[in-house]
Design a protein around this motif. Structure first.
Motif, PDB file in Angstrom:
ATOM      1  N   SER A 141      18.488  11.455  19.957  1.00 62.02           N
ATOM      2  CA  SER A 141      17.562  11.471  18.834  1.00 62.02           C
ATOM      3  C   SER A 141      18.244  12.103  17.636  1.00 62.02           C
ATOM      4  N   ARG A 142      17.635  11.924  16.464  1.00 68.16           N
ATOM      5  CA  ARG A 142      18.172  12.472  15.227  1.00 68.16           C
ATOM      6  C   ARG A 142      17.073  13.198  14.477  1.00 68.16           C
ATOM      7  N   ASP A 143      17.433  14.274  13.817  1.00 68.56           N
ATOM      8  CA  ASP A 143      16.559  14.943  12.868  1.00 68.56           C
ATOM      9  C   ASP A 143      17.259  14.833  11.523  1.00 68.56           C
ATOM     10  N   ILE A 144      16.805  13.886  10.709  1.00 71.99           N
ATOM     11  CA  ILE A 144      17.469  13.642   9.441  1.00 71.99           C
ATOM     12  C   ILE A 144      17.374  14.856   8.528  1.00 71.99           C
ATOM     13  N   ALA A 145      16.230  15.515   8.528  1.00 75.91           N
ATOM     14  CA  ALA A 145      16.027  16.679   7.654  1.00 75.91           C
ATOM     15  C   ALA A 145      17.008  17.798   7.990  1.00 75.91           C
ATOM     16  N   LYS A 146      17.297  17.951   9.272  1.00 71.81           N
ATOM     17  CA  LYS A 146      18.228  18.992   9.703  1.00 71.81           C
ATOM     18  C   LYS A 146      19.664  18.469   9.807  1.00 71.81           C
ATOM     19  N   ASN A 147      19.817  17.147   9.594  1.00 75.57           N
ATOM     20  CA  ASN A 147      21.141  16.525   9.720  1.00 75.57           C
ATOM     21  C   ASN A 147      21.781  16.853  11.066  1.00 75.57           C
ATOM     22  N   THR A 148      20.972  16.731  12.105  1.00 76.17           N
ATOM     23  CA  THR A 148      21.398  17.125  13.444  1.00 76.17           C
ATOM     24  C   THR A 148      21.081  16.011  14.435  1.00 76.17           C
ATOM     25  N   LEU A 149      22.028  15.797  15.323  1.00 80.10           N
ATOM     26  CA  LEU A 149      21.917  14.812  16.399  1.00 80.10           C
ATOM     27  C   LEU A 149      21.648  15.563  17.686  1.00 80.10           C
ATOM     28  N   TYR A 150      20.820  14.999  18.546  1.00 79.09           N
ATOM     29  CA  TYR A 150      20.500  15.643  19.815  1.00 79.09           C
ATOM     30  C   TYR A 150      20.785  14.702  20.981  1.00 79.09           C
ATOM     31  N   LEU A 151      21.038  15.310  22.120  1.00 82.85           N
ATOM     32  CA  LEU A 151      21.142  14.544  23.358  1.00 82.85           C
ATOM     33  C   LEU A 151      20.359  15.291  24.420  1.00 82.85           C
ATOM     34  N   GLN A 152      19.192  14.758  24.756  1.00 82.79           N
ATOM     35  CA  GLN A 152      18.378  15.317  25.821  1.00 82.79           C
ATOM     36  C   GLN A 152      18.872  14.743  27.137  1.00 82.79           C
ATOM     37  N   MET A 153      19.279  15.610  28.035  1.00 92.56           N
ATOM     38  CA  MET A 153      19.838  15.177  29.319  1.00 92.56           C
ATOM     39  C   MET A 153      18.924  15.674  30.435  1.00 92.56           C
ATOM     40  N   ASN A 154      18.370  14.741  31.179  1.00 90.17           N
ATOM     41  CA  ASN A 154      17.451  15.049  32.266  1.00 90.17           C
ATOM     42  C   ASN A 154      18.042  14.642  33.600  1.00 90.17           C
ATOM     43  N   ASN A 155      17.473  15.211  34.657  1.00 93.69           N
ATOM     44  CA  ASN A 155      17.899  14.864  36.013  1.00 93.69           C
ATOM     45  C   ASN A 155      19.429  14.907  36.137  1.00 93.69           C
ATOM     46  N   LEU A 156      19.991  16.010  35.685  1.00 97.32           N
ATOM     47  CA  LEU A 156      21.440  16.128  35.667  1.00 97.32           C
ATOM     48  C   LEU A 156      22.025  16.155  37.073  1.00 97.32           C
ATOM     49  N   ARG A 157      23.219  15.580  37.158  1.00 96.79           N
ATOM     50  CA  ARG A 157      23.933  15.461  38.425  1.00 96.79           C
ATOM     51  C   ARG A 157      25.273  16.189  38.328  1.00 96.79           C
ATOM     52  N   PRO A 158      25.841  16.588  39.433  1.00101.00           N
ATOM     53  CA  PRO A 158      27.162  17.234  39.373  1.00101.00           C
ATOM     54  C   PRO A 158      28.203  16.389  38.642  1.00101.00           C
ATOM     55  N   GLU A 159      28.098  15.081  38.755  1.00 99.35           N
ATOM     56  CA  GLU A 159      29.077  14.217  38.083  1.00 99.35           C
ATOM     57  C   GLU A 159      28.900  14.155  36.564  1.00 99.35           C
ATOM     58  N   ASP A 160      27.843  14.777  36.069  1.00 97.43           N
ATOM     59  CA  ASP A 160      27.664  14.895  34.614  1.00 97.43           C
ATOM     60  C   ASP A 160      28.448  16.068  34.054  1.00 97.43           C
ATOM     61  N   THR A 161      29.038  16.861  34.917  1.00101.57           N
ATOM     62  CA  THR A 161      29.835  18.003  34.460  1.00101.57           C
ATOM     63  C   THR A 161      30.997  17.516  33.609  1.00101.57           C
ATOM     64  N   ALA A 162      31.073  18.036  32.380  1.00 97.32           N
ATOM     65  CA  ALA A 162      32.091  17.588  31.435  1.00 97.32           C
ATOM     66  C   ALA A 162      31.965  18.404  30.156  1.00 97.32           C
ATOM     67  N   VAL A 163      32.943  18.219  29.288  1.00104.84           N
ATOM     68  CA  VAL A 163      32.842  18.723  27.922  1.00104.84           C
ATOM     69  C   VAL A 163      32.248  17.605  27.073  1.00104.84           C
ATOM     70  N   TYR A 164      31.160  17.920  26.390  1.00103.83           N
ATOM     71  CA  TYR A 164      30.458  16.930  25.572  1.00103.83           C
ATOM     72  C   TYR A 164      30.775  17.188  24.107  1.00103.83           C
ATOM     73  N   SER A 165      31.114  16.113  23.396  1.00106.09           N
ATOM     74  CA  SER A 165      31.473  16.210  21.982  1.00106.09           C
ATOM     75  C   SER A 165      30.759  15.122  21.204  1.00106.09           C
ATOM     76  N   CYS A 166      30.635  15.336  19.913  1.00110.04           N
ATOM     77  CA  CYS A 166      30.063  14.309  19.056  1.00110.04           C
ATOM     78  C   CYS A 166      31.113  13.846  18.052  1.00110.04           C
ATOM     79  N   ALA A 167      30.940  12.613  17.595  1.00108.64           N
ATOM     80  CA  ALA A 167      31.883  12.024  16.660  1.00108.64           C
ATOM     81  C   ALA A 167      31.157  11.064  15.734  1.00108.64           C
TER      82      ALA A 167
END
Length: 124
Positions: A70-96
């Motif tokens: 999702s995006r909040d244009i007013a805050k100029n911020t991008l979000y990533l809501q991650m649910n039901n996380l699994r061990p294989e989701d372990t990583a470094v997350y970056s935005c570009a």
């Protein structure tokens, strides 16, 4: 220009986290944005992307149905809501950010602006 990812941490399997990517010096409405992740020994992959117009986001096969961008244009911020996380989701997350639109196969290093990552660890 700065992209600052935050919100990572240690979570148990099945838990949730919300990552934030604060953009400074560029507008979410002018660039396509992607969330990438890189696990040890793996290539960096795009997990979710959104166009500058804010249309339906792209999700990778592993994130579809569990991650929500999702995006909040007013805050100029991008979000990533991650649910039901699994061990294989372990990583470094970056935005570009890219001014050439969404192309999930585009390598992270080809993006115009890239932020430092935040560590997500899914473990019991």
């Amino acid at each position: 220009v700065q992209l600052q990812a935050s919100g990572g941490g240690l979570v148990q399997p099945g838990g949730s986290l919300r990552l934030s990517c604060a953009a400074r010096g560029l507008s979410l409405e002018s660039y396509a944005f992607c969330w990438f992740r890189q696990a040890p020994g793996n290539e960096r992959e795009a997990v979710s992307c959104v166009s500058s117009q804010g249309g339906p986001p792209y999700y990778s096969g592993s994130s579809k149905g569990r991650f929500f961008l999702s995006r909040d244009i007013a805050k100029n911020t991008l979000y990533l809501q991650m649910n039901n996380l699994r061990p294989e989701d372990t990583a470094v997350y970056s935005c570009a950010a890219s001014d050439r639109g969404i192309l999930p196969s585009r390598p992270f290093d080809d993006y115009d602006y890239r932020g430092r990552g935040t560590q997500v660890t899914v473990s019991s």
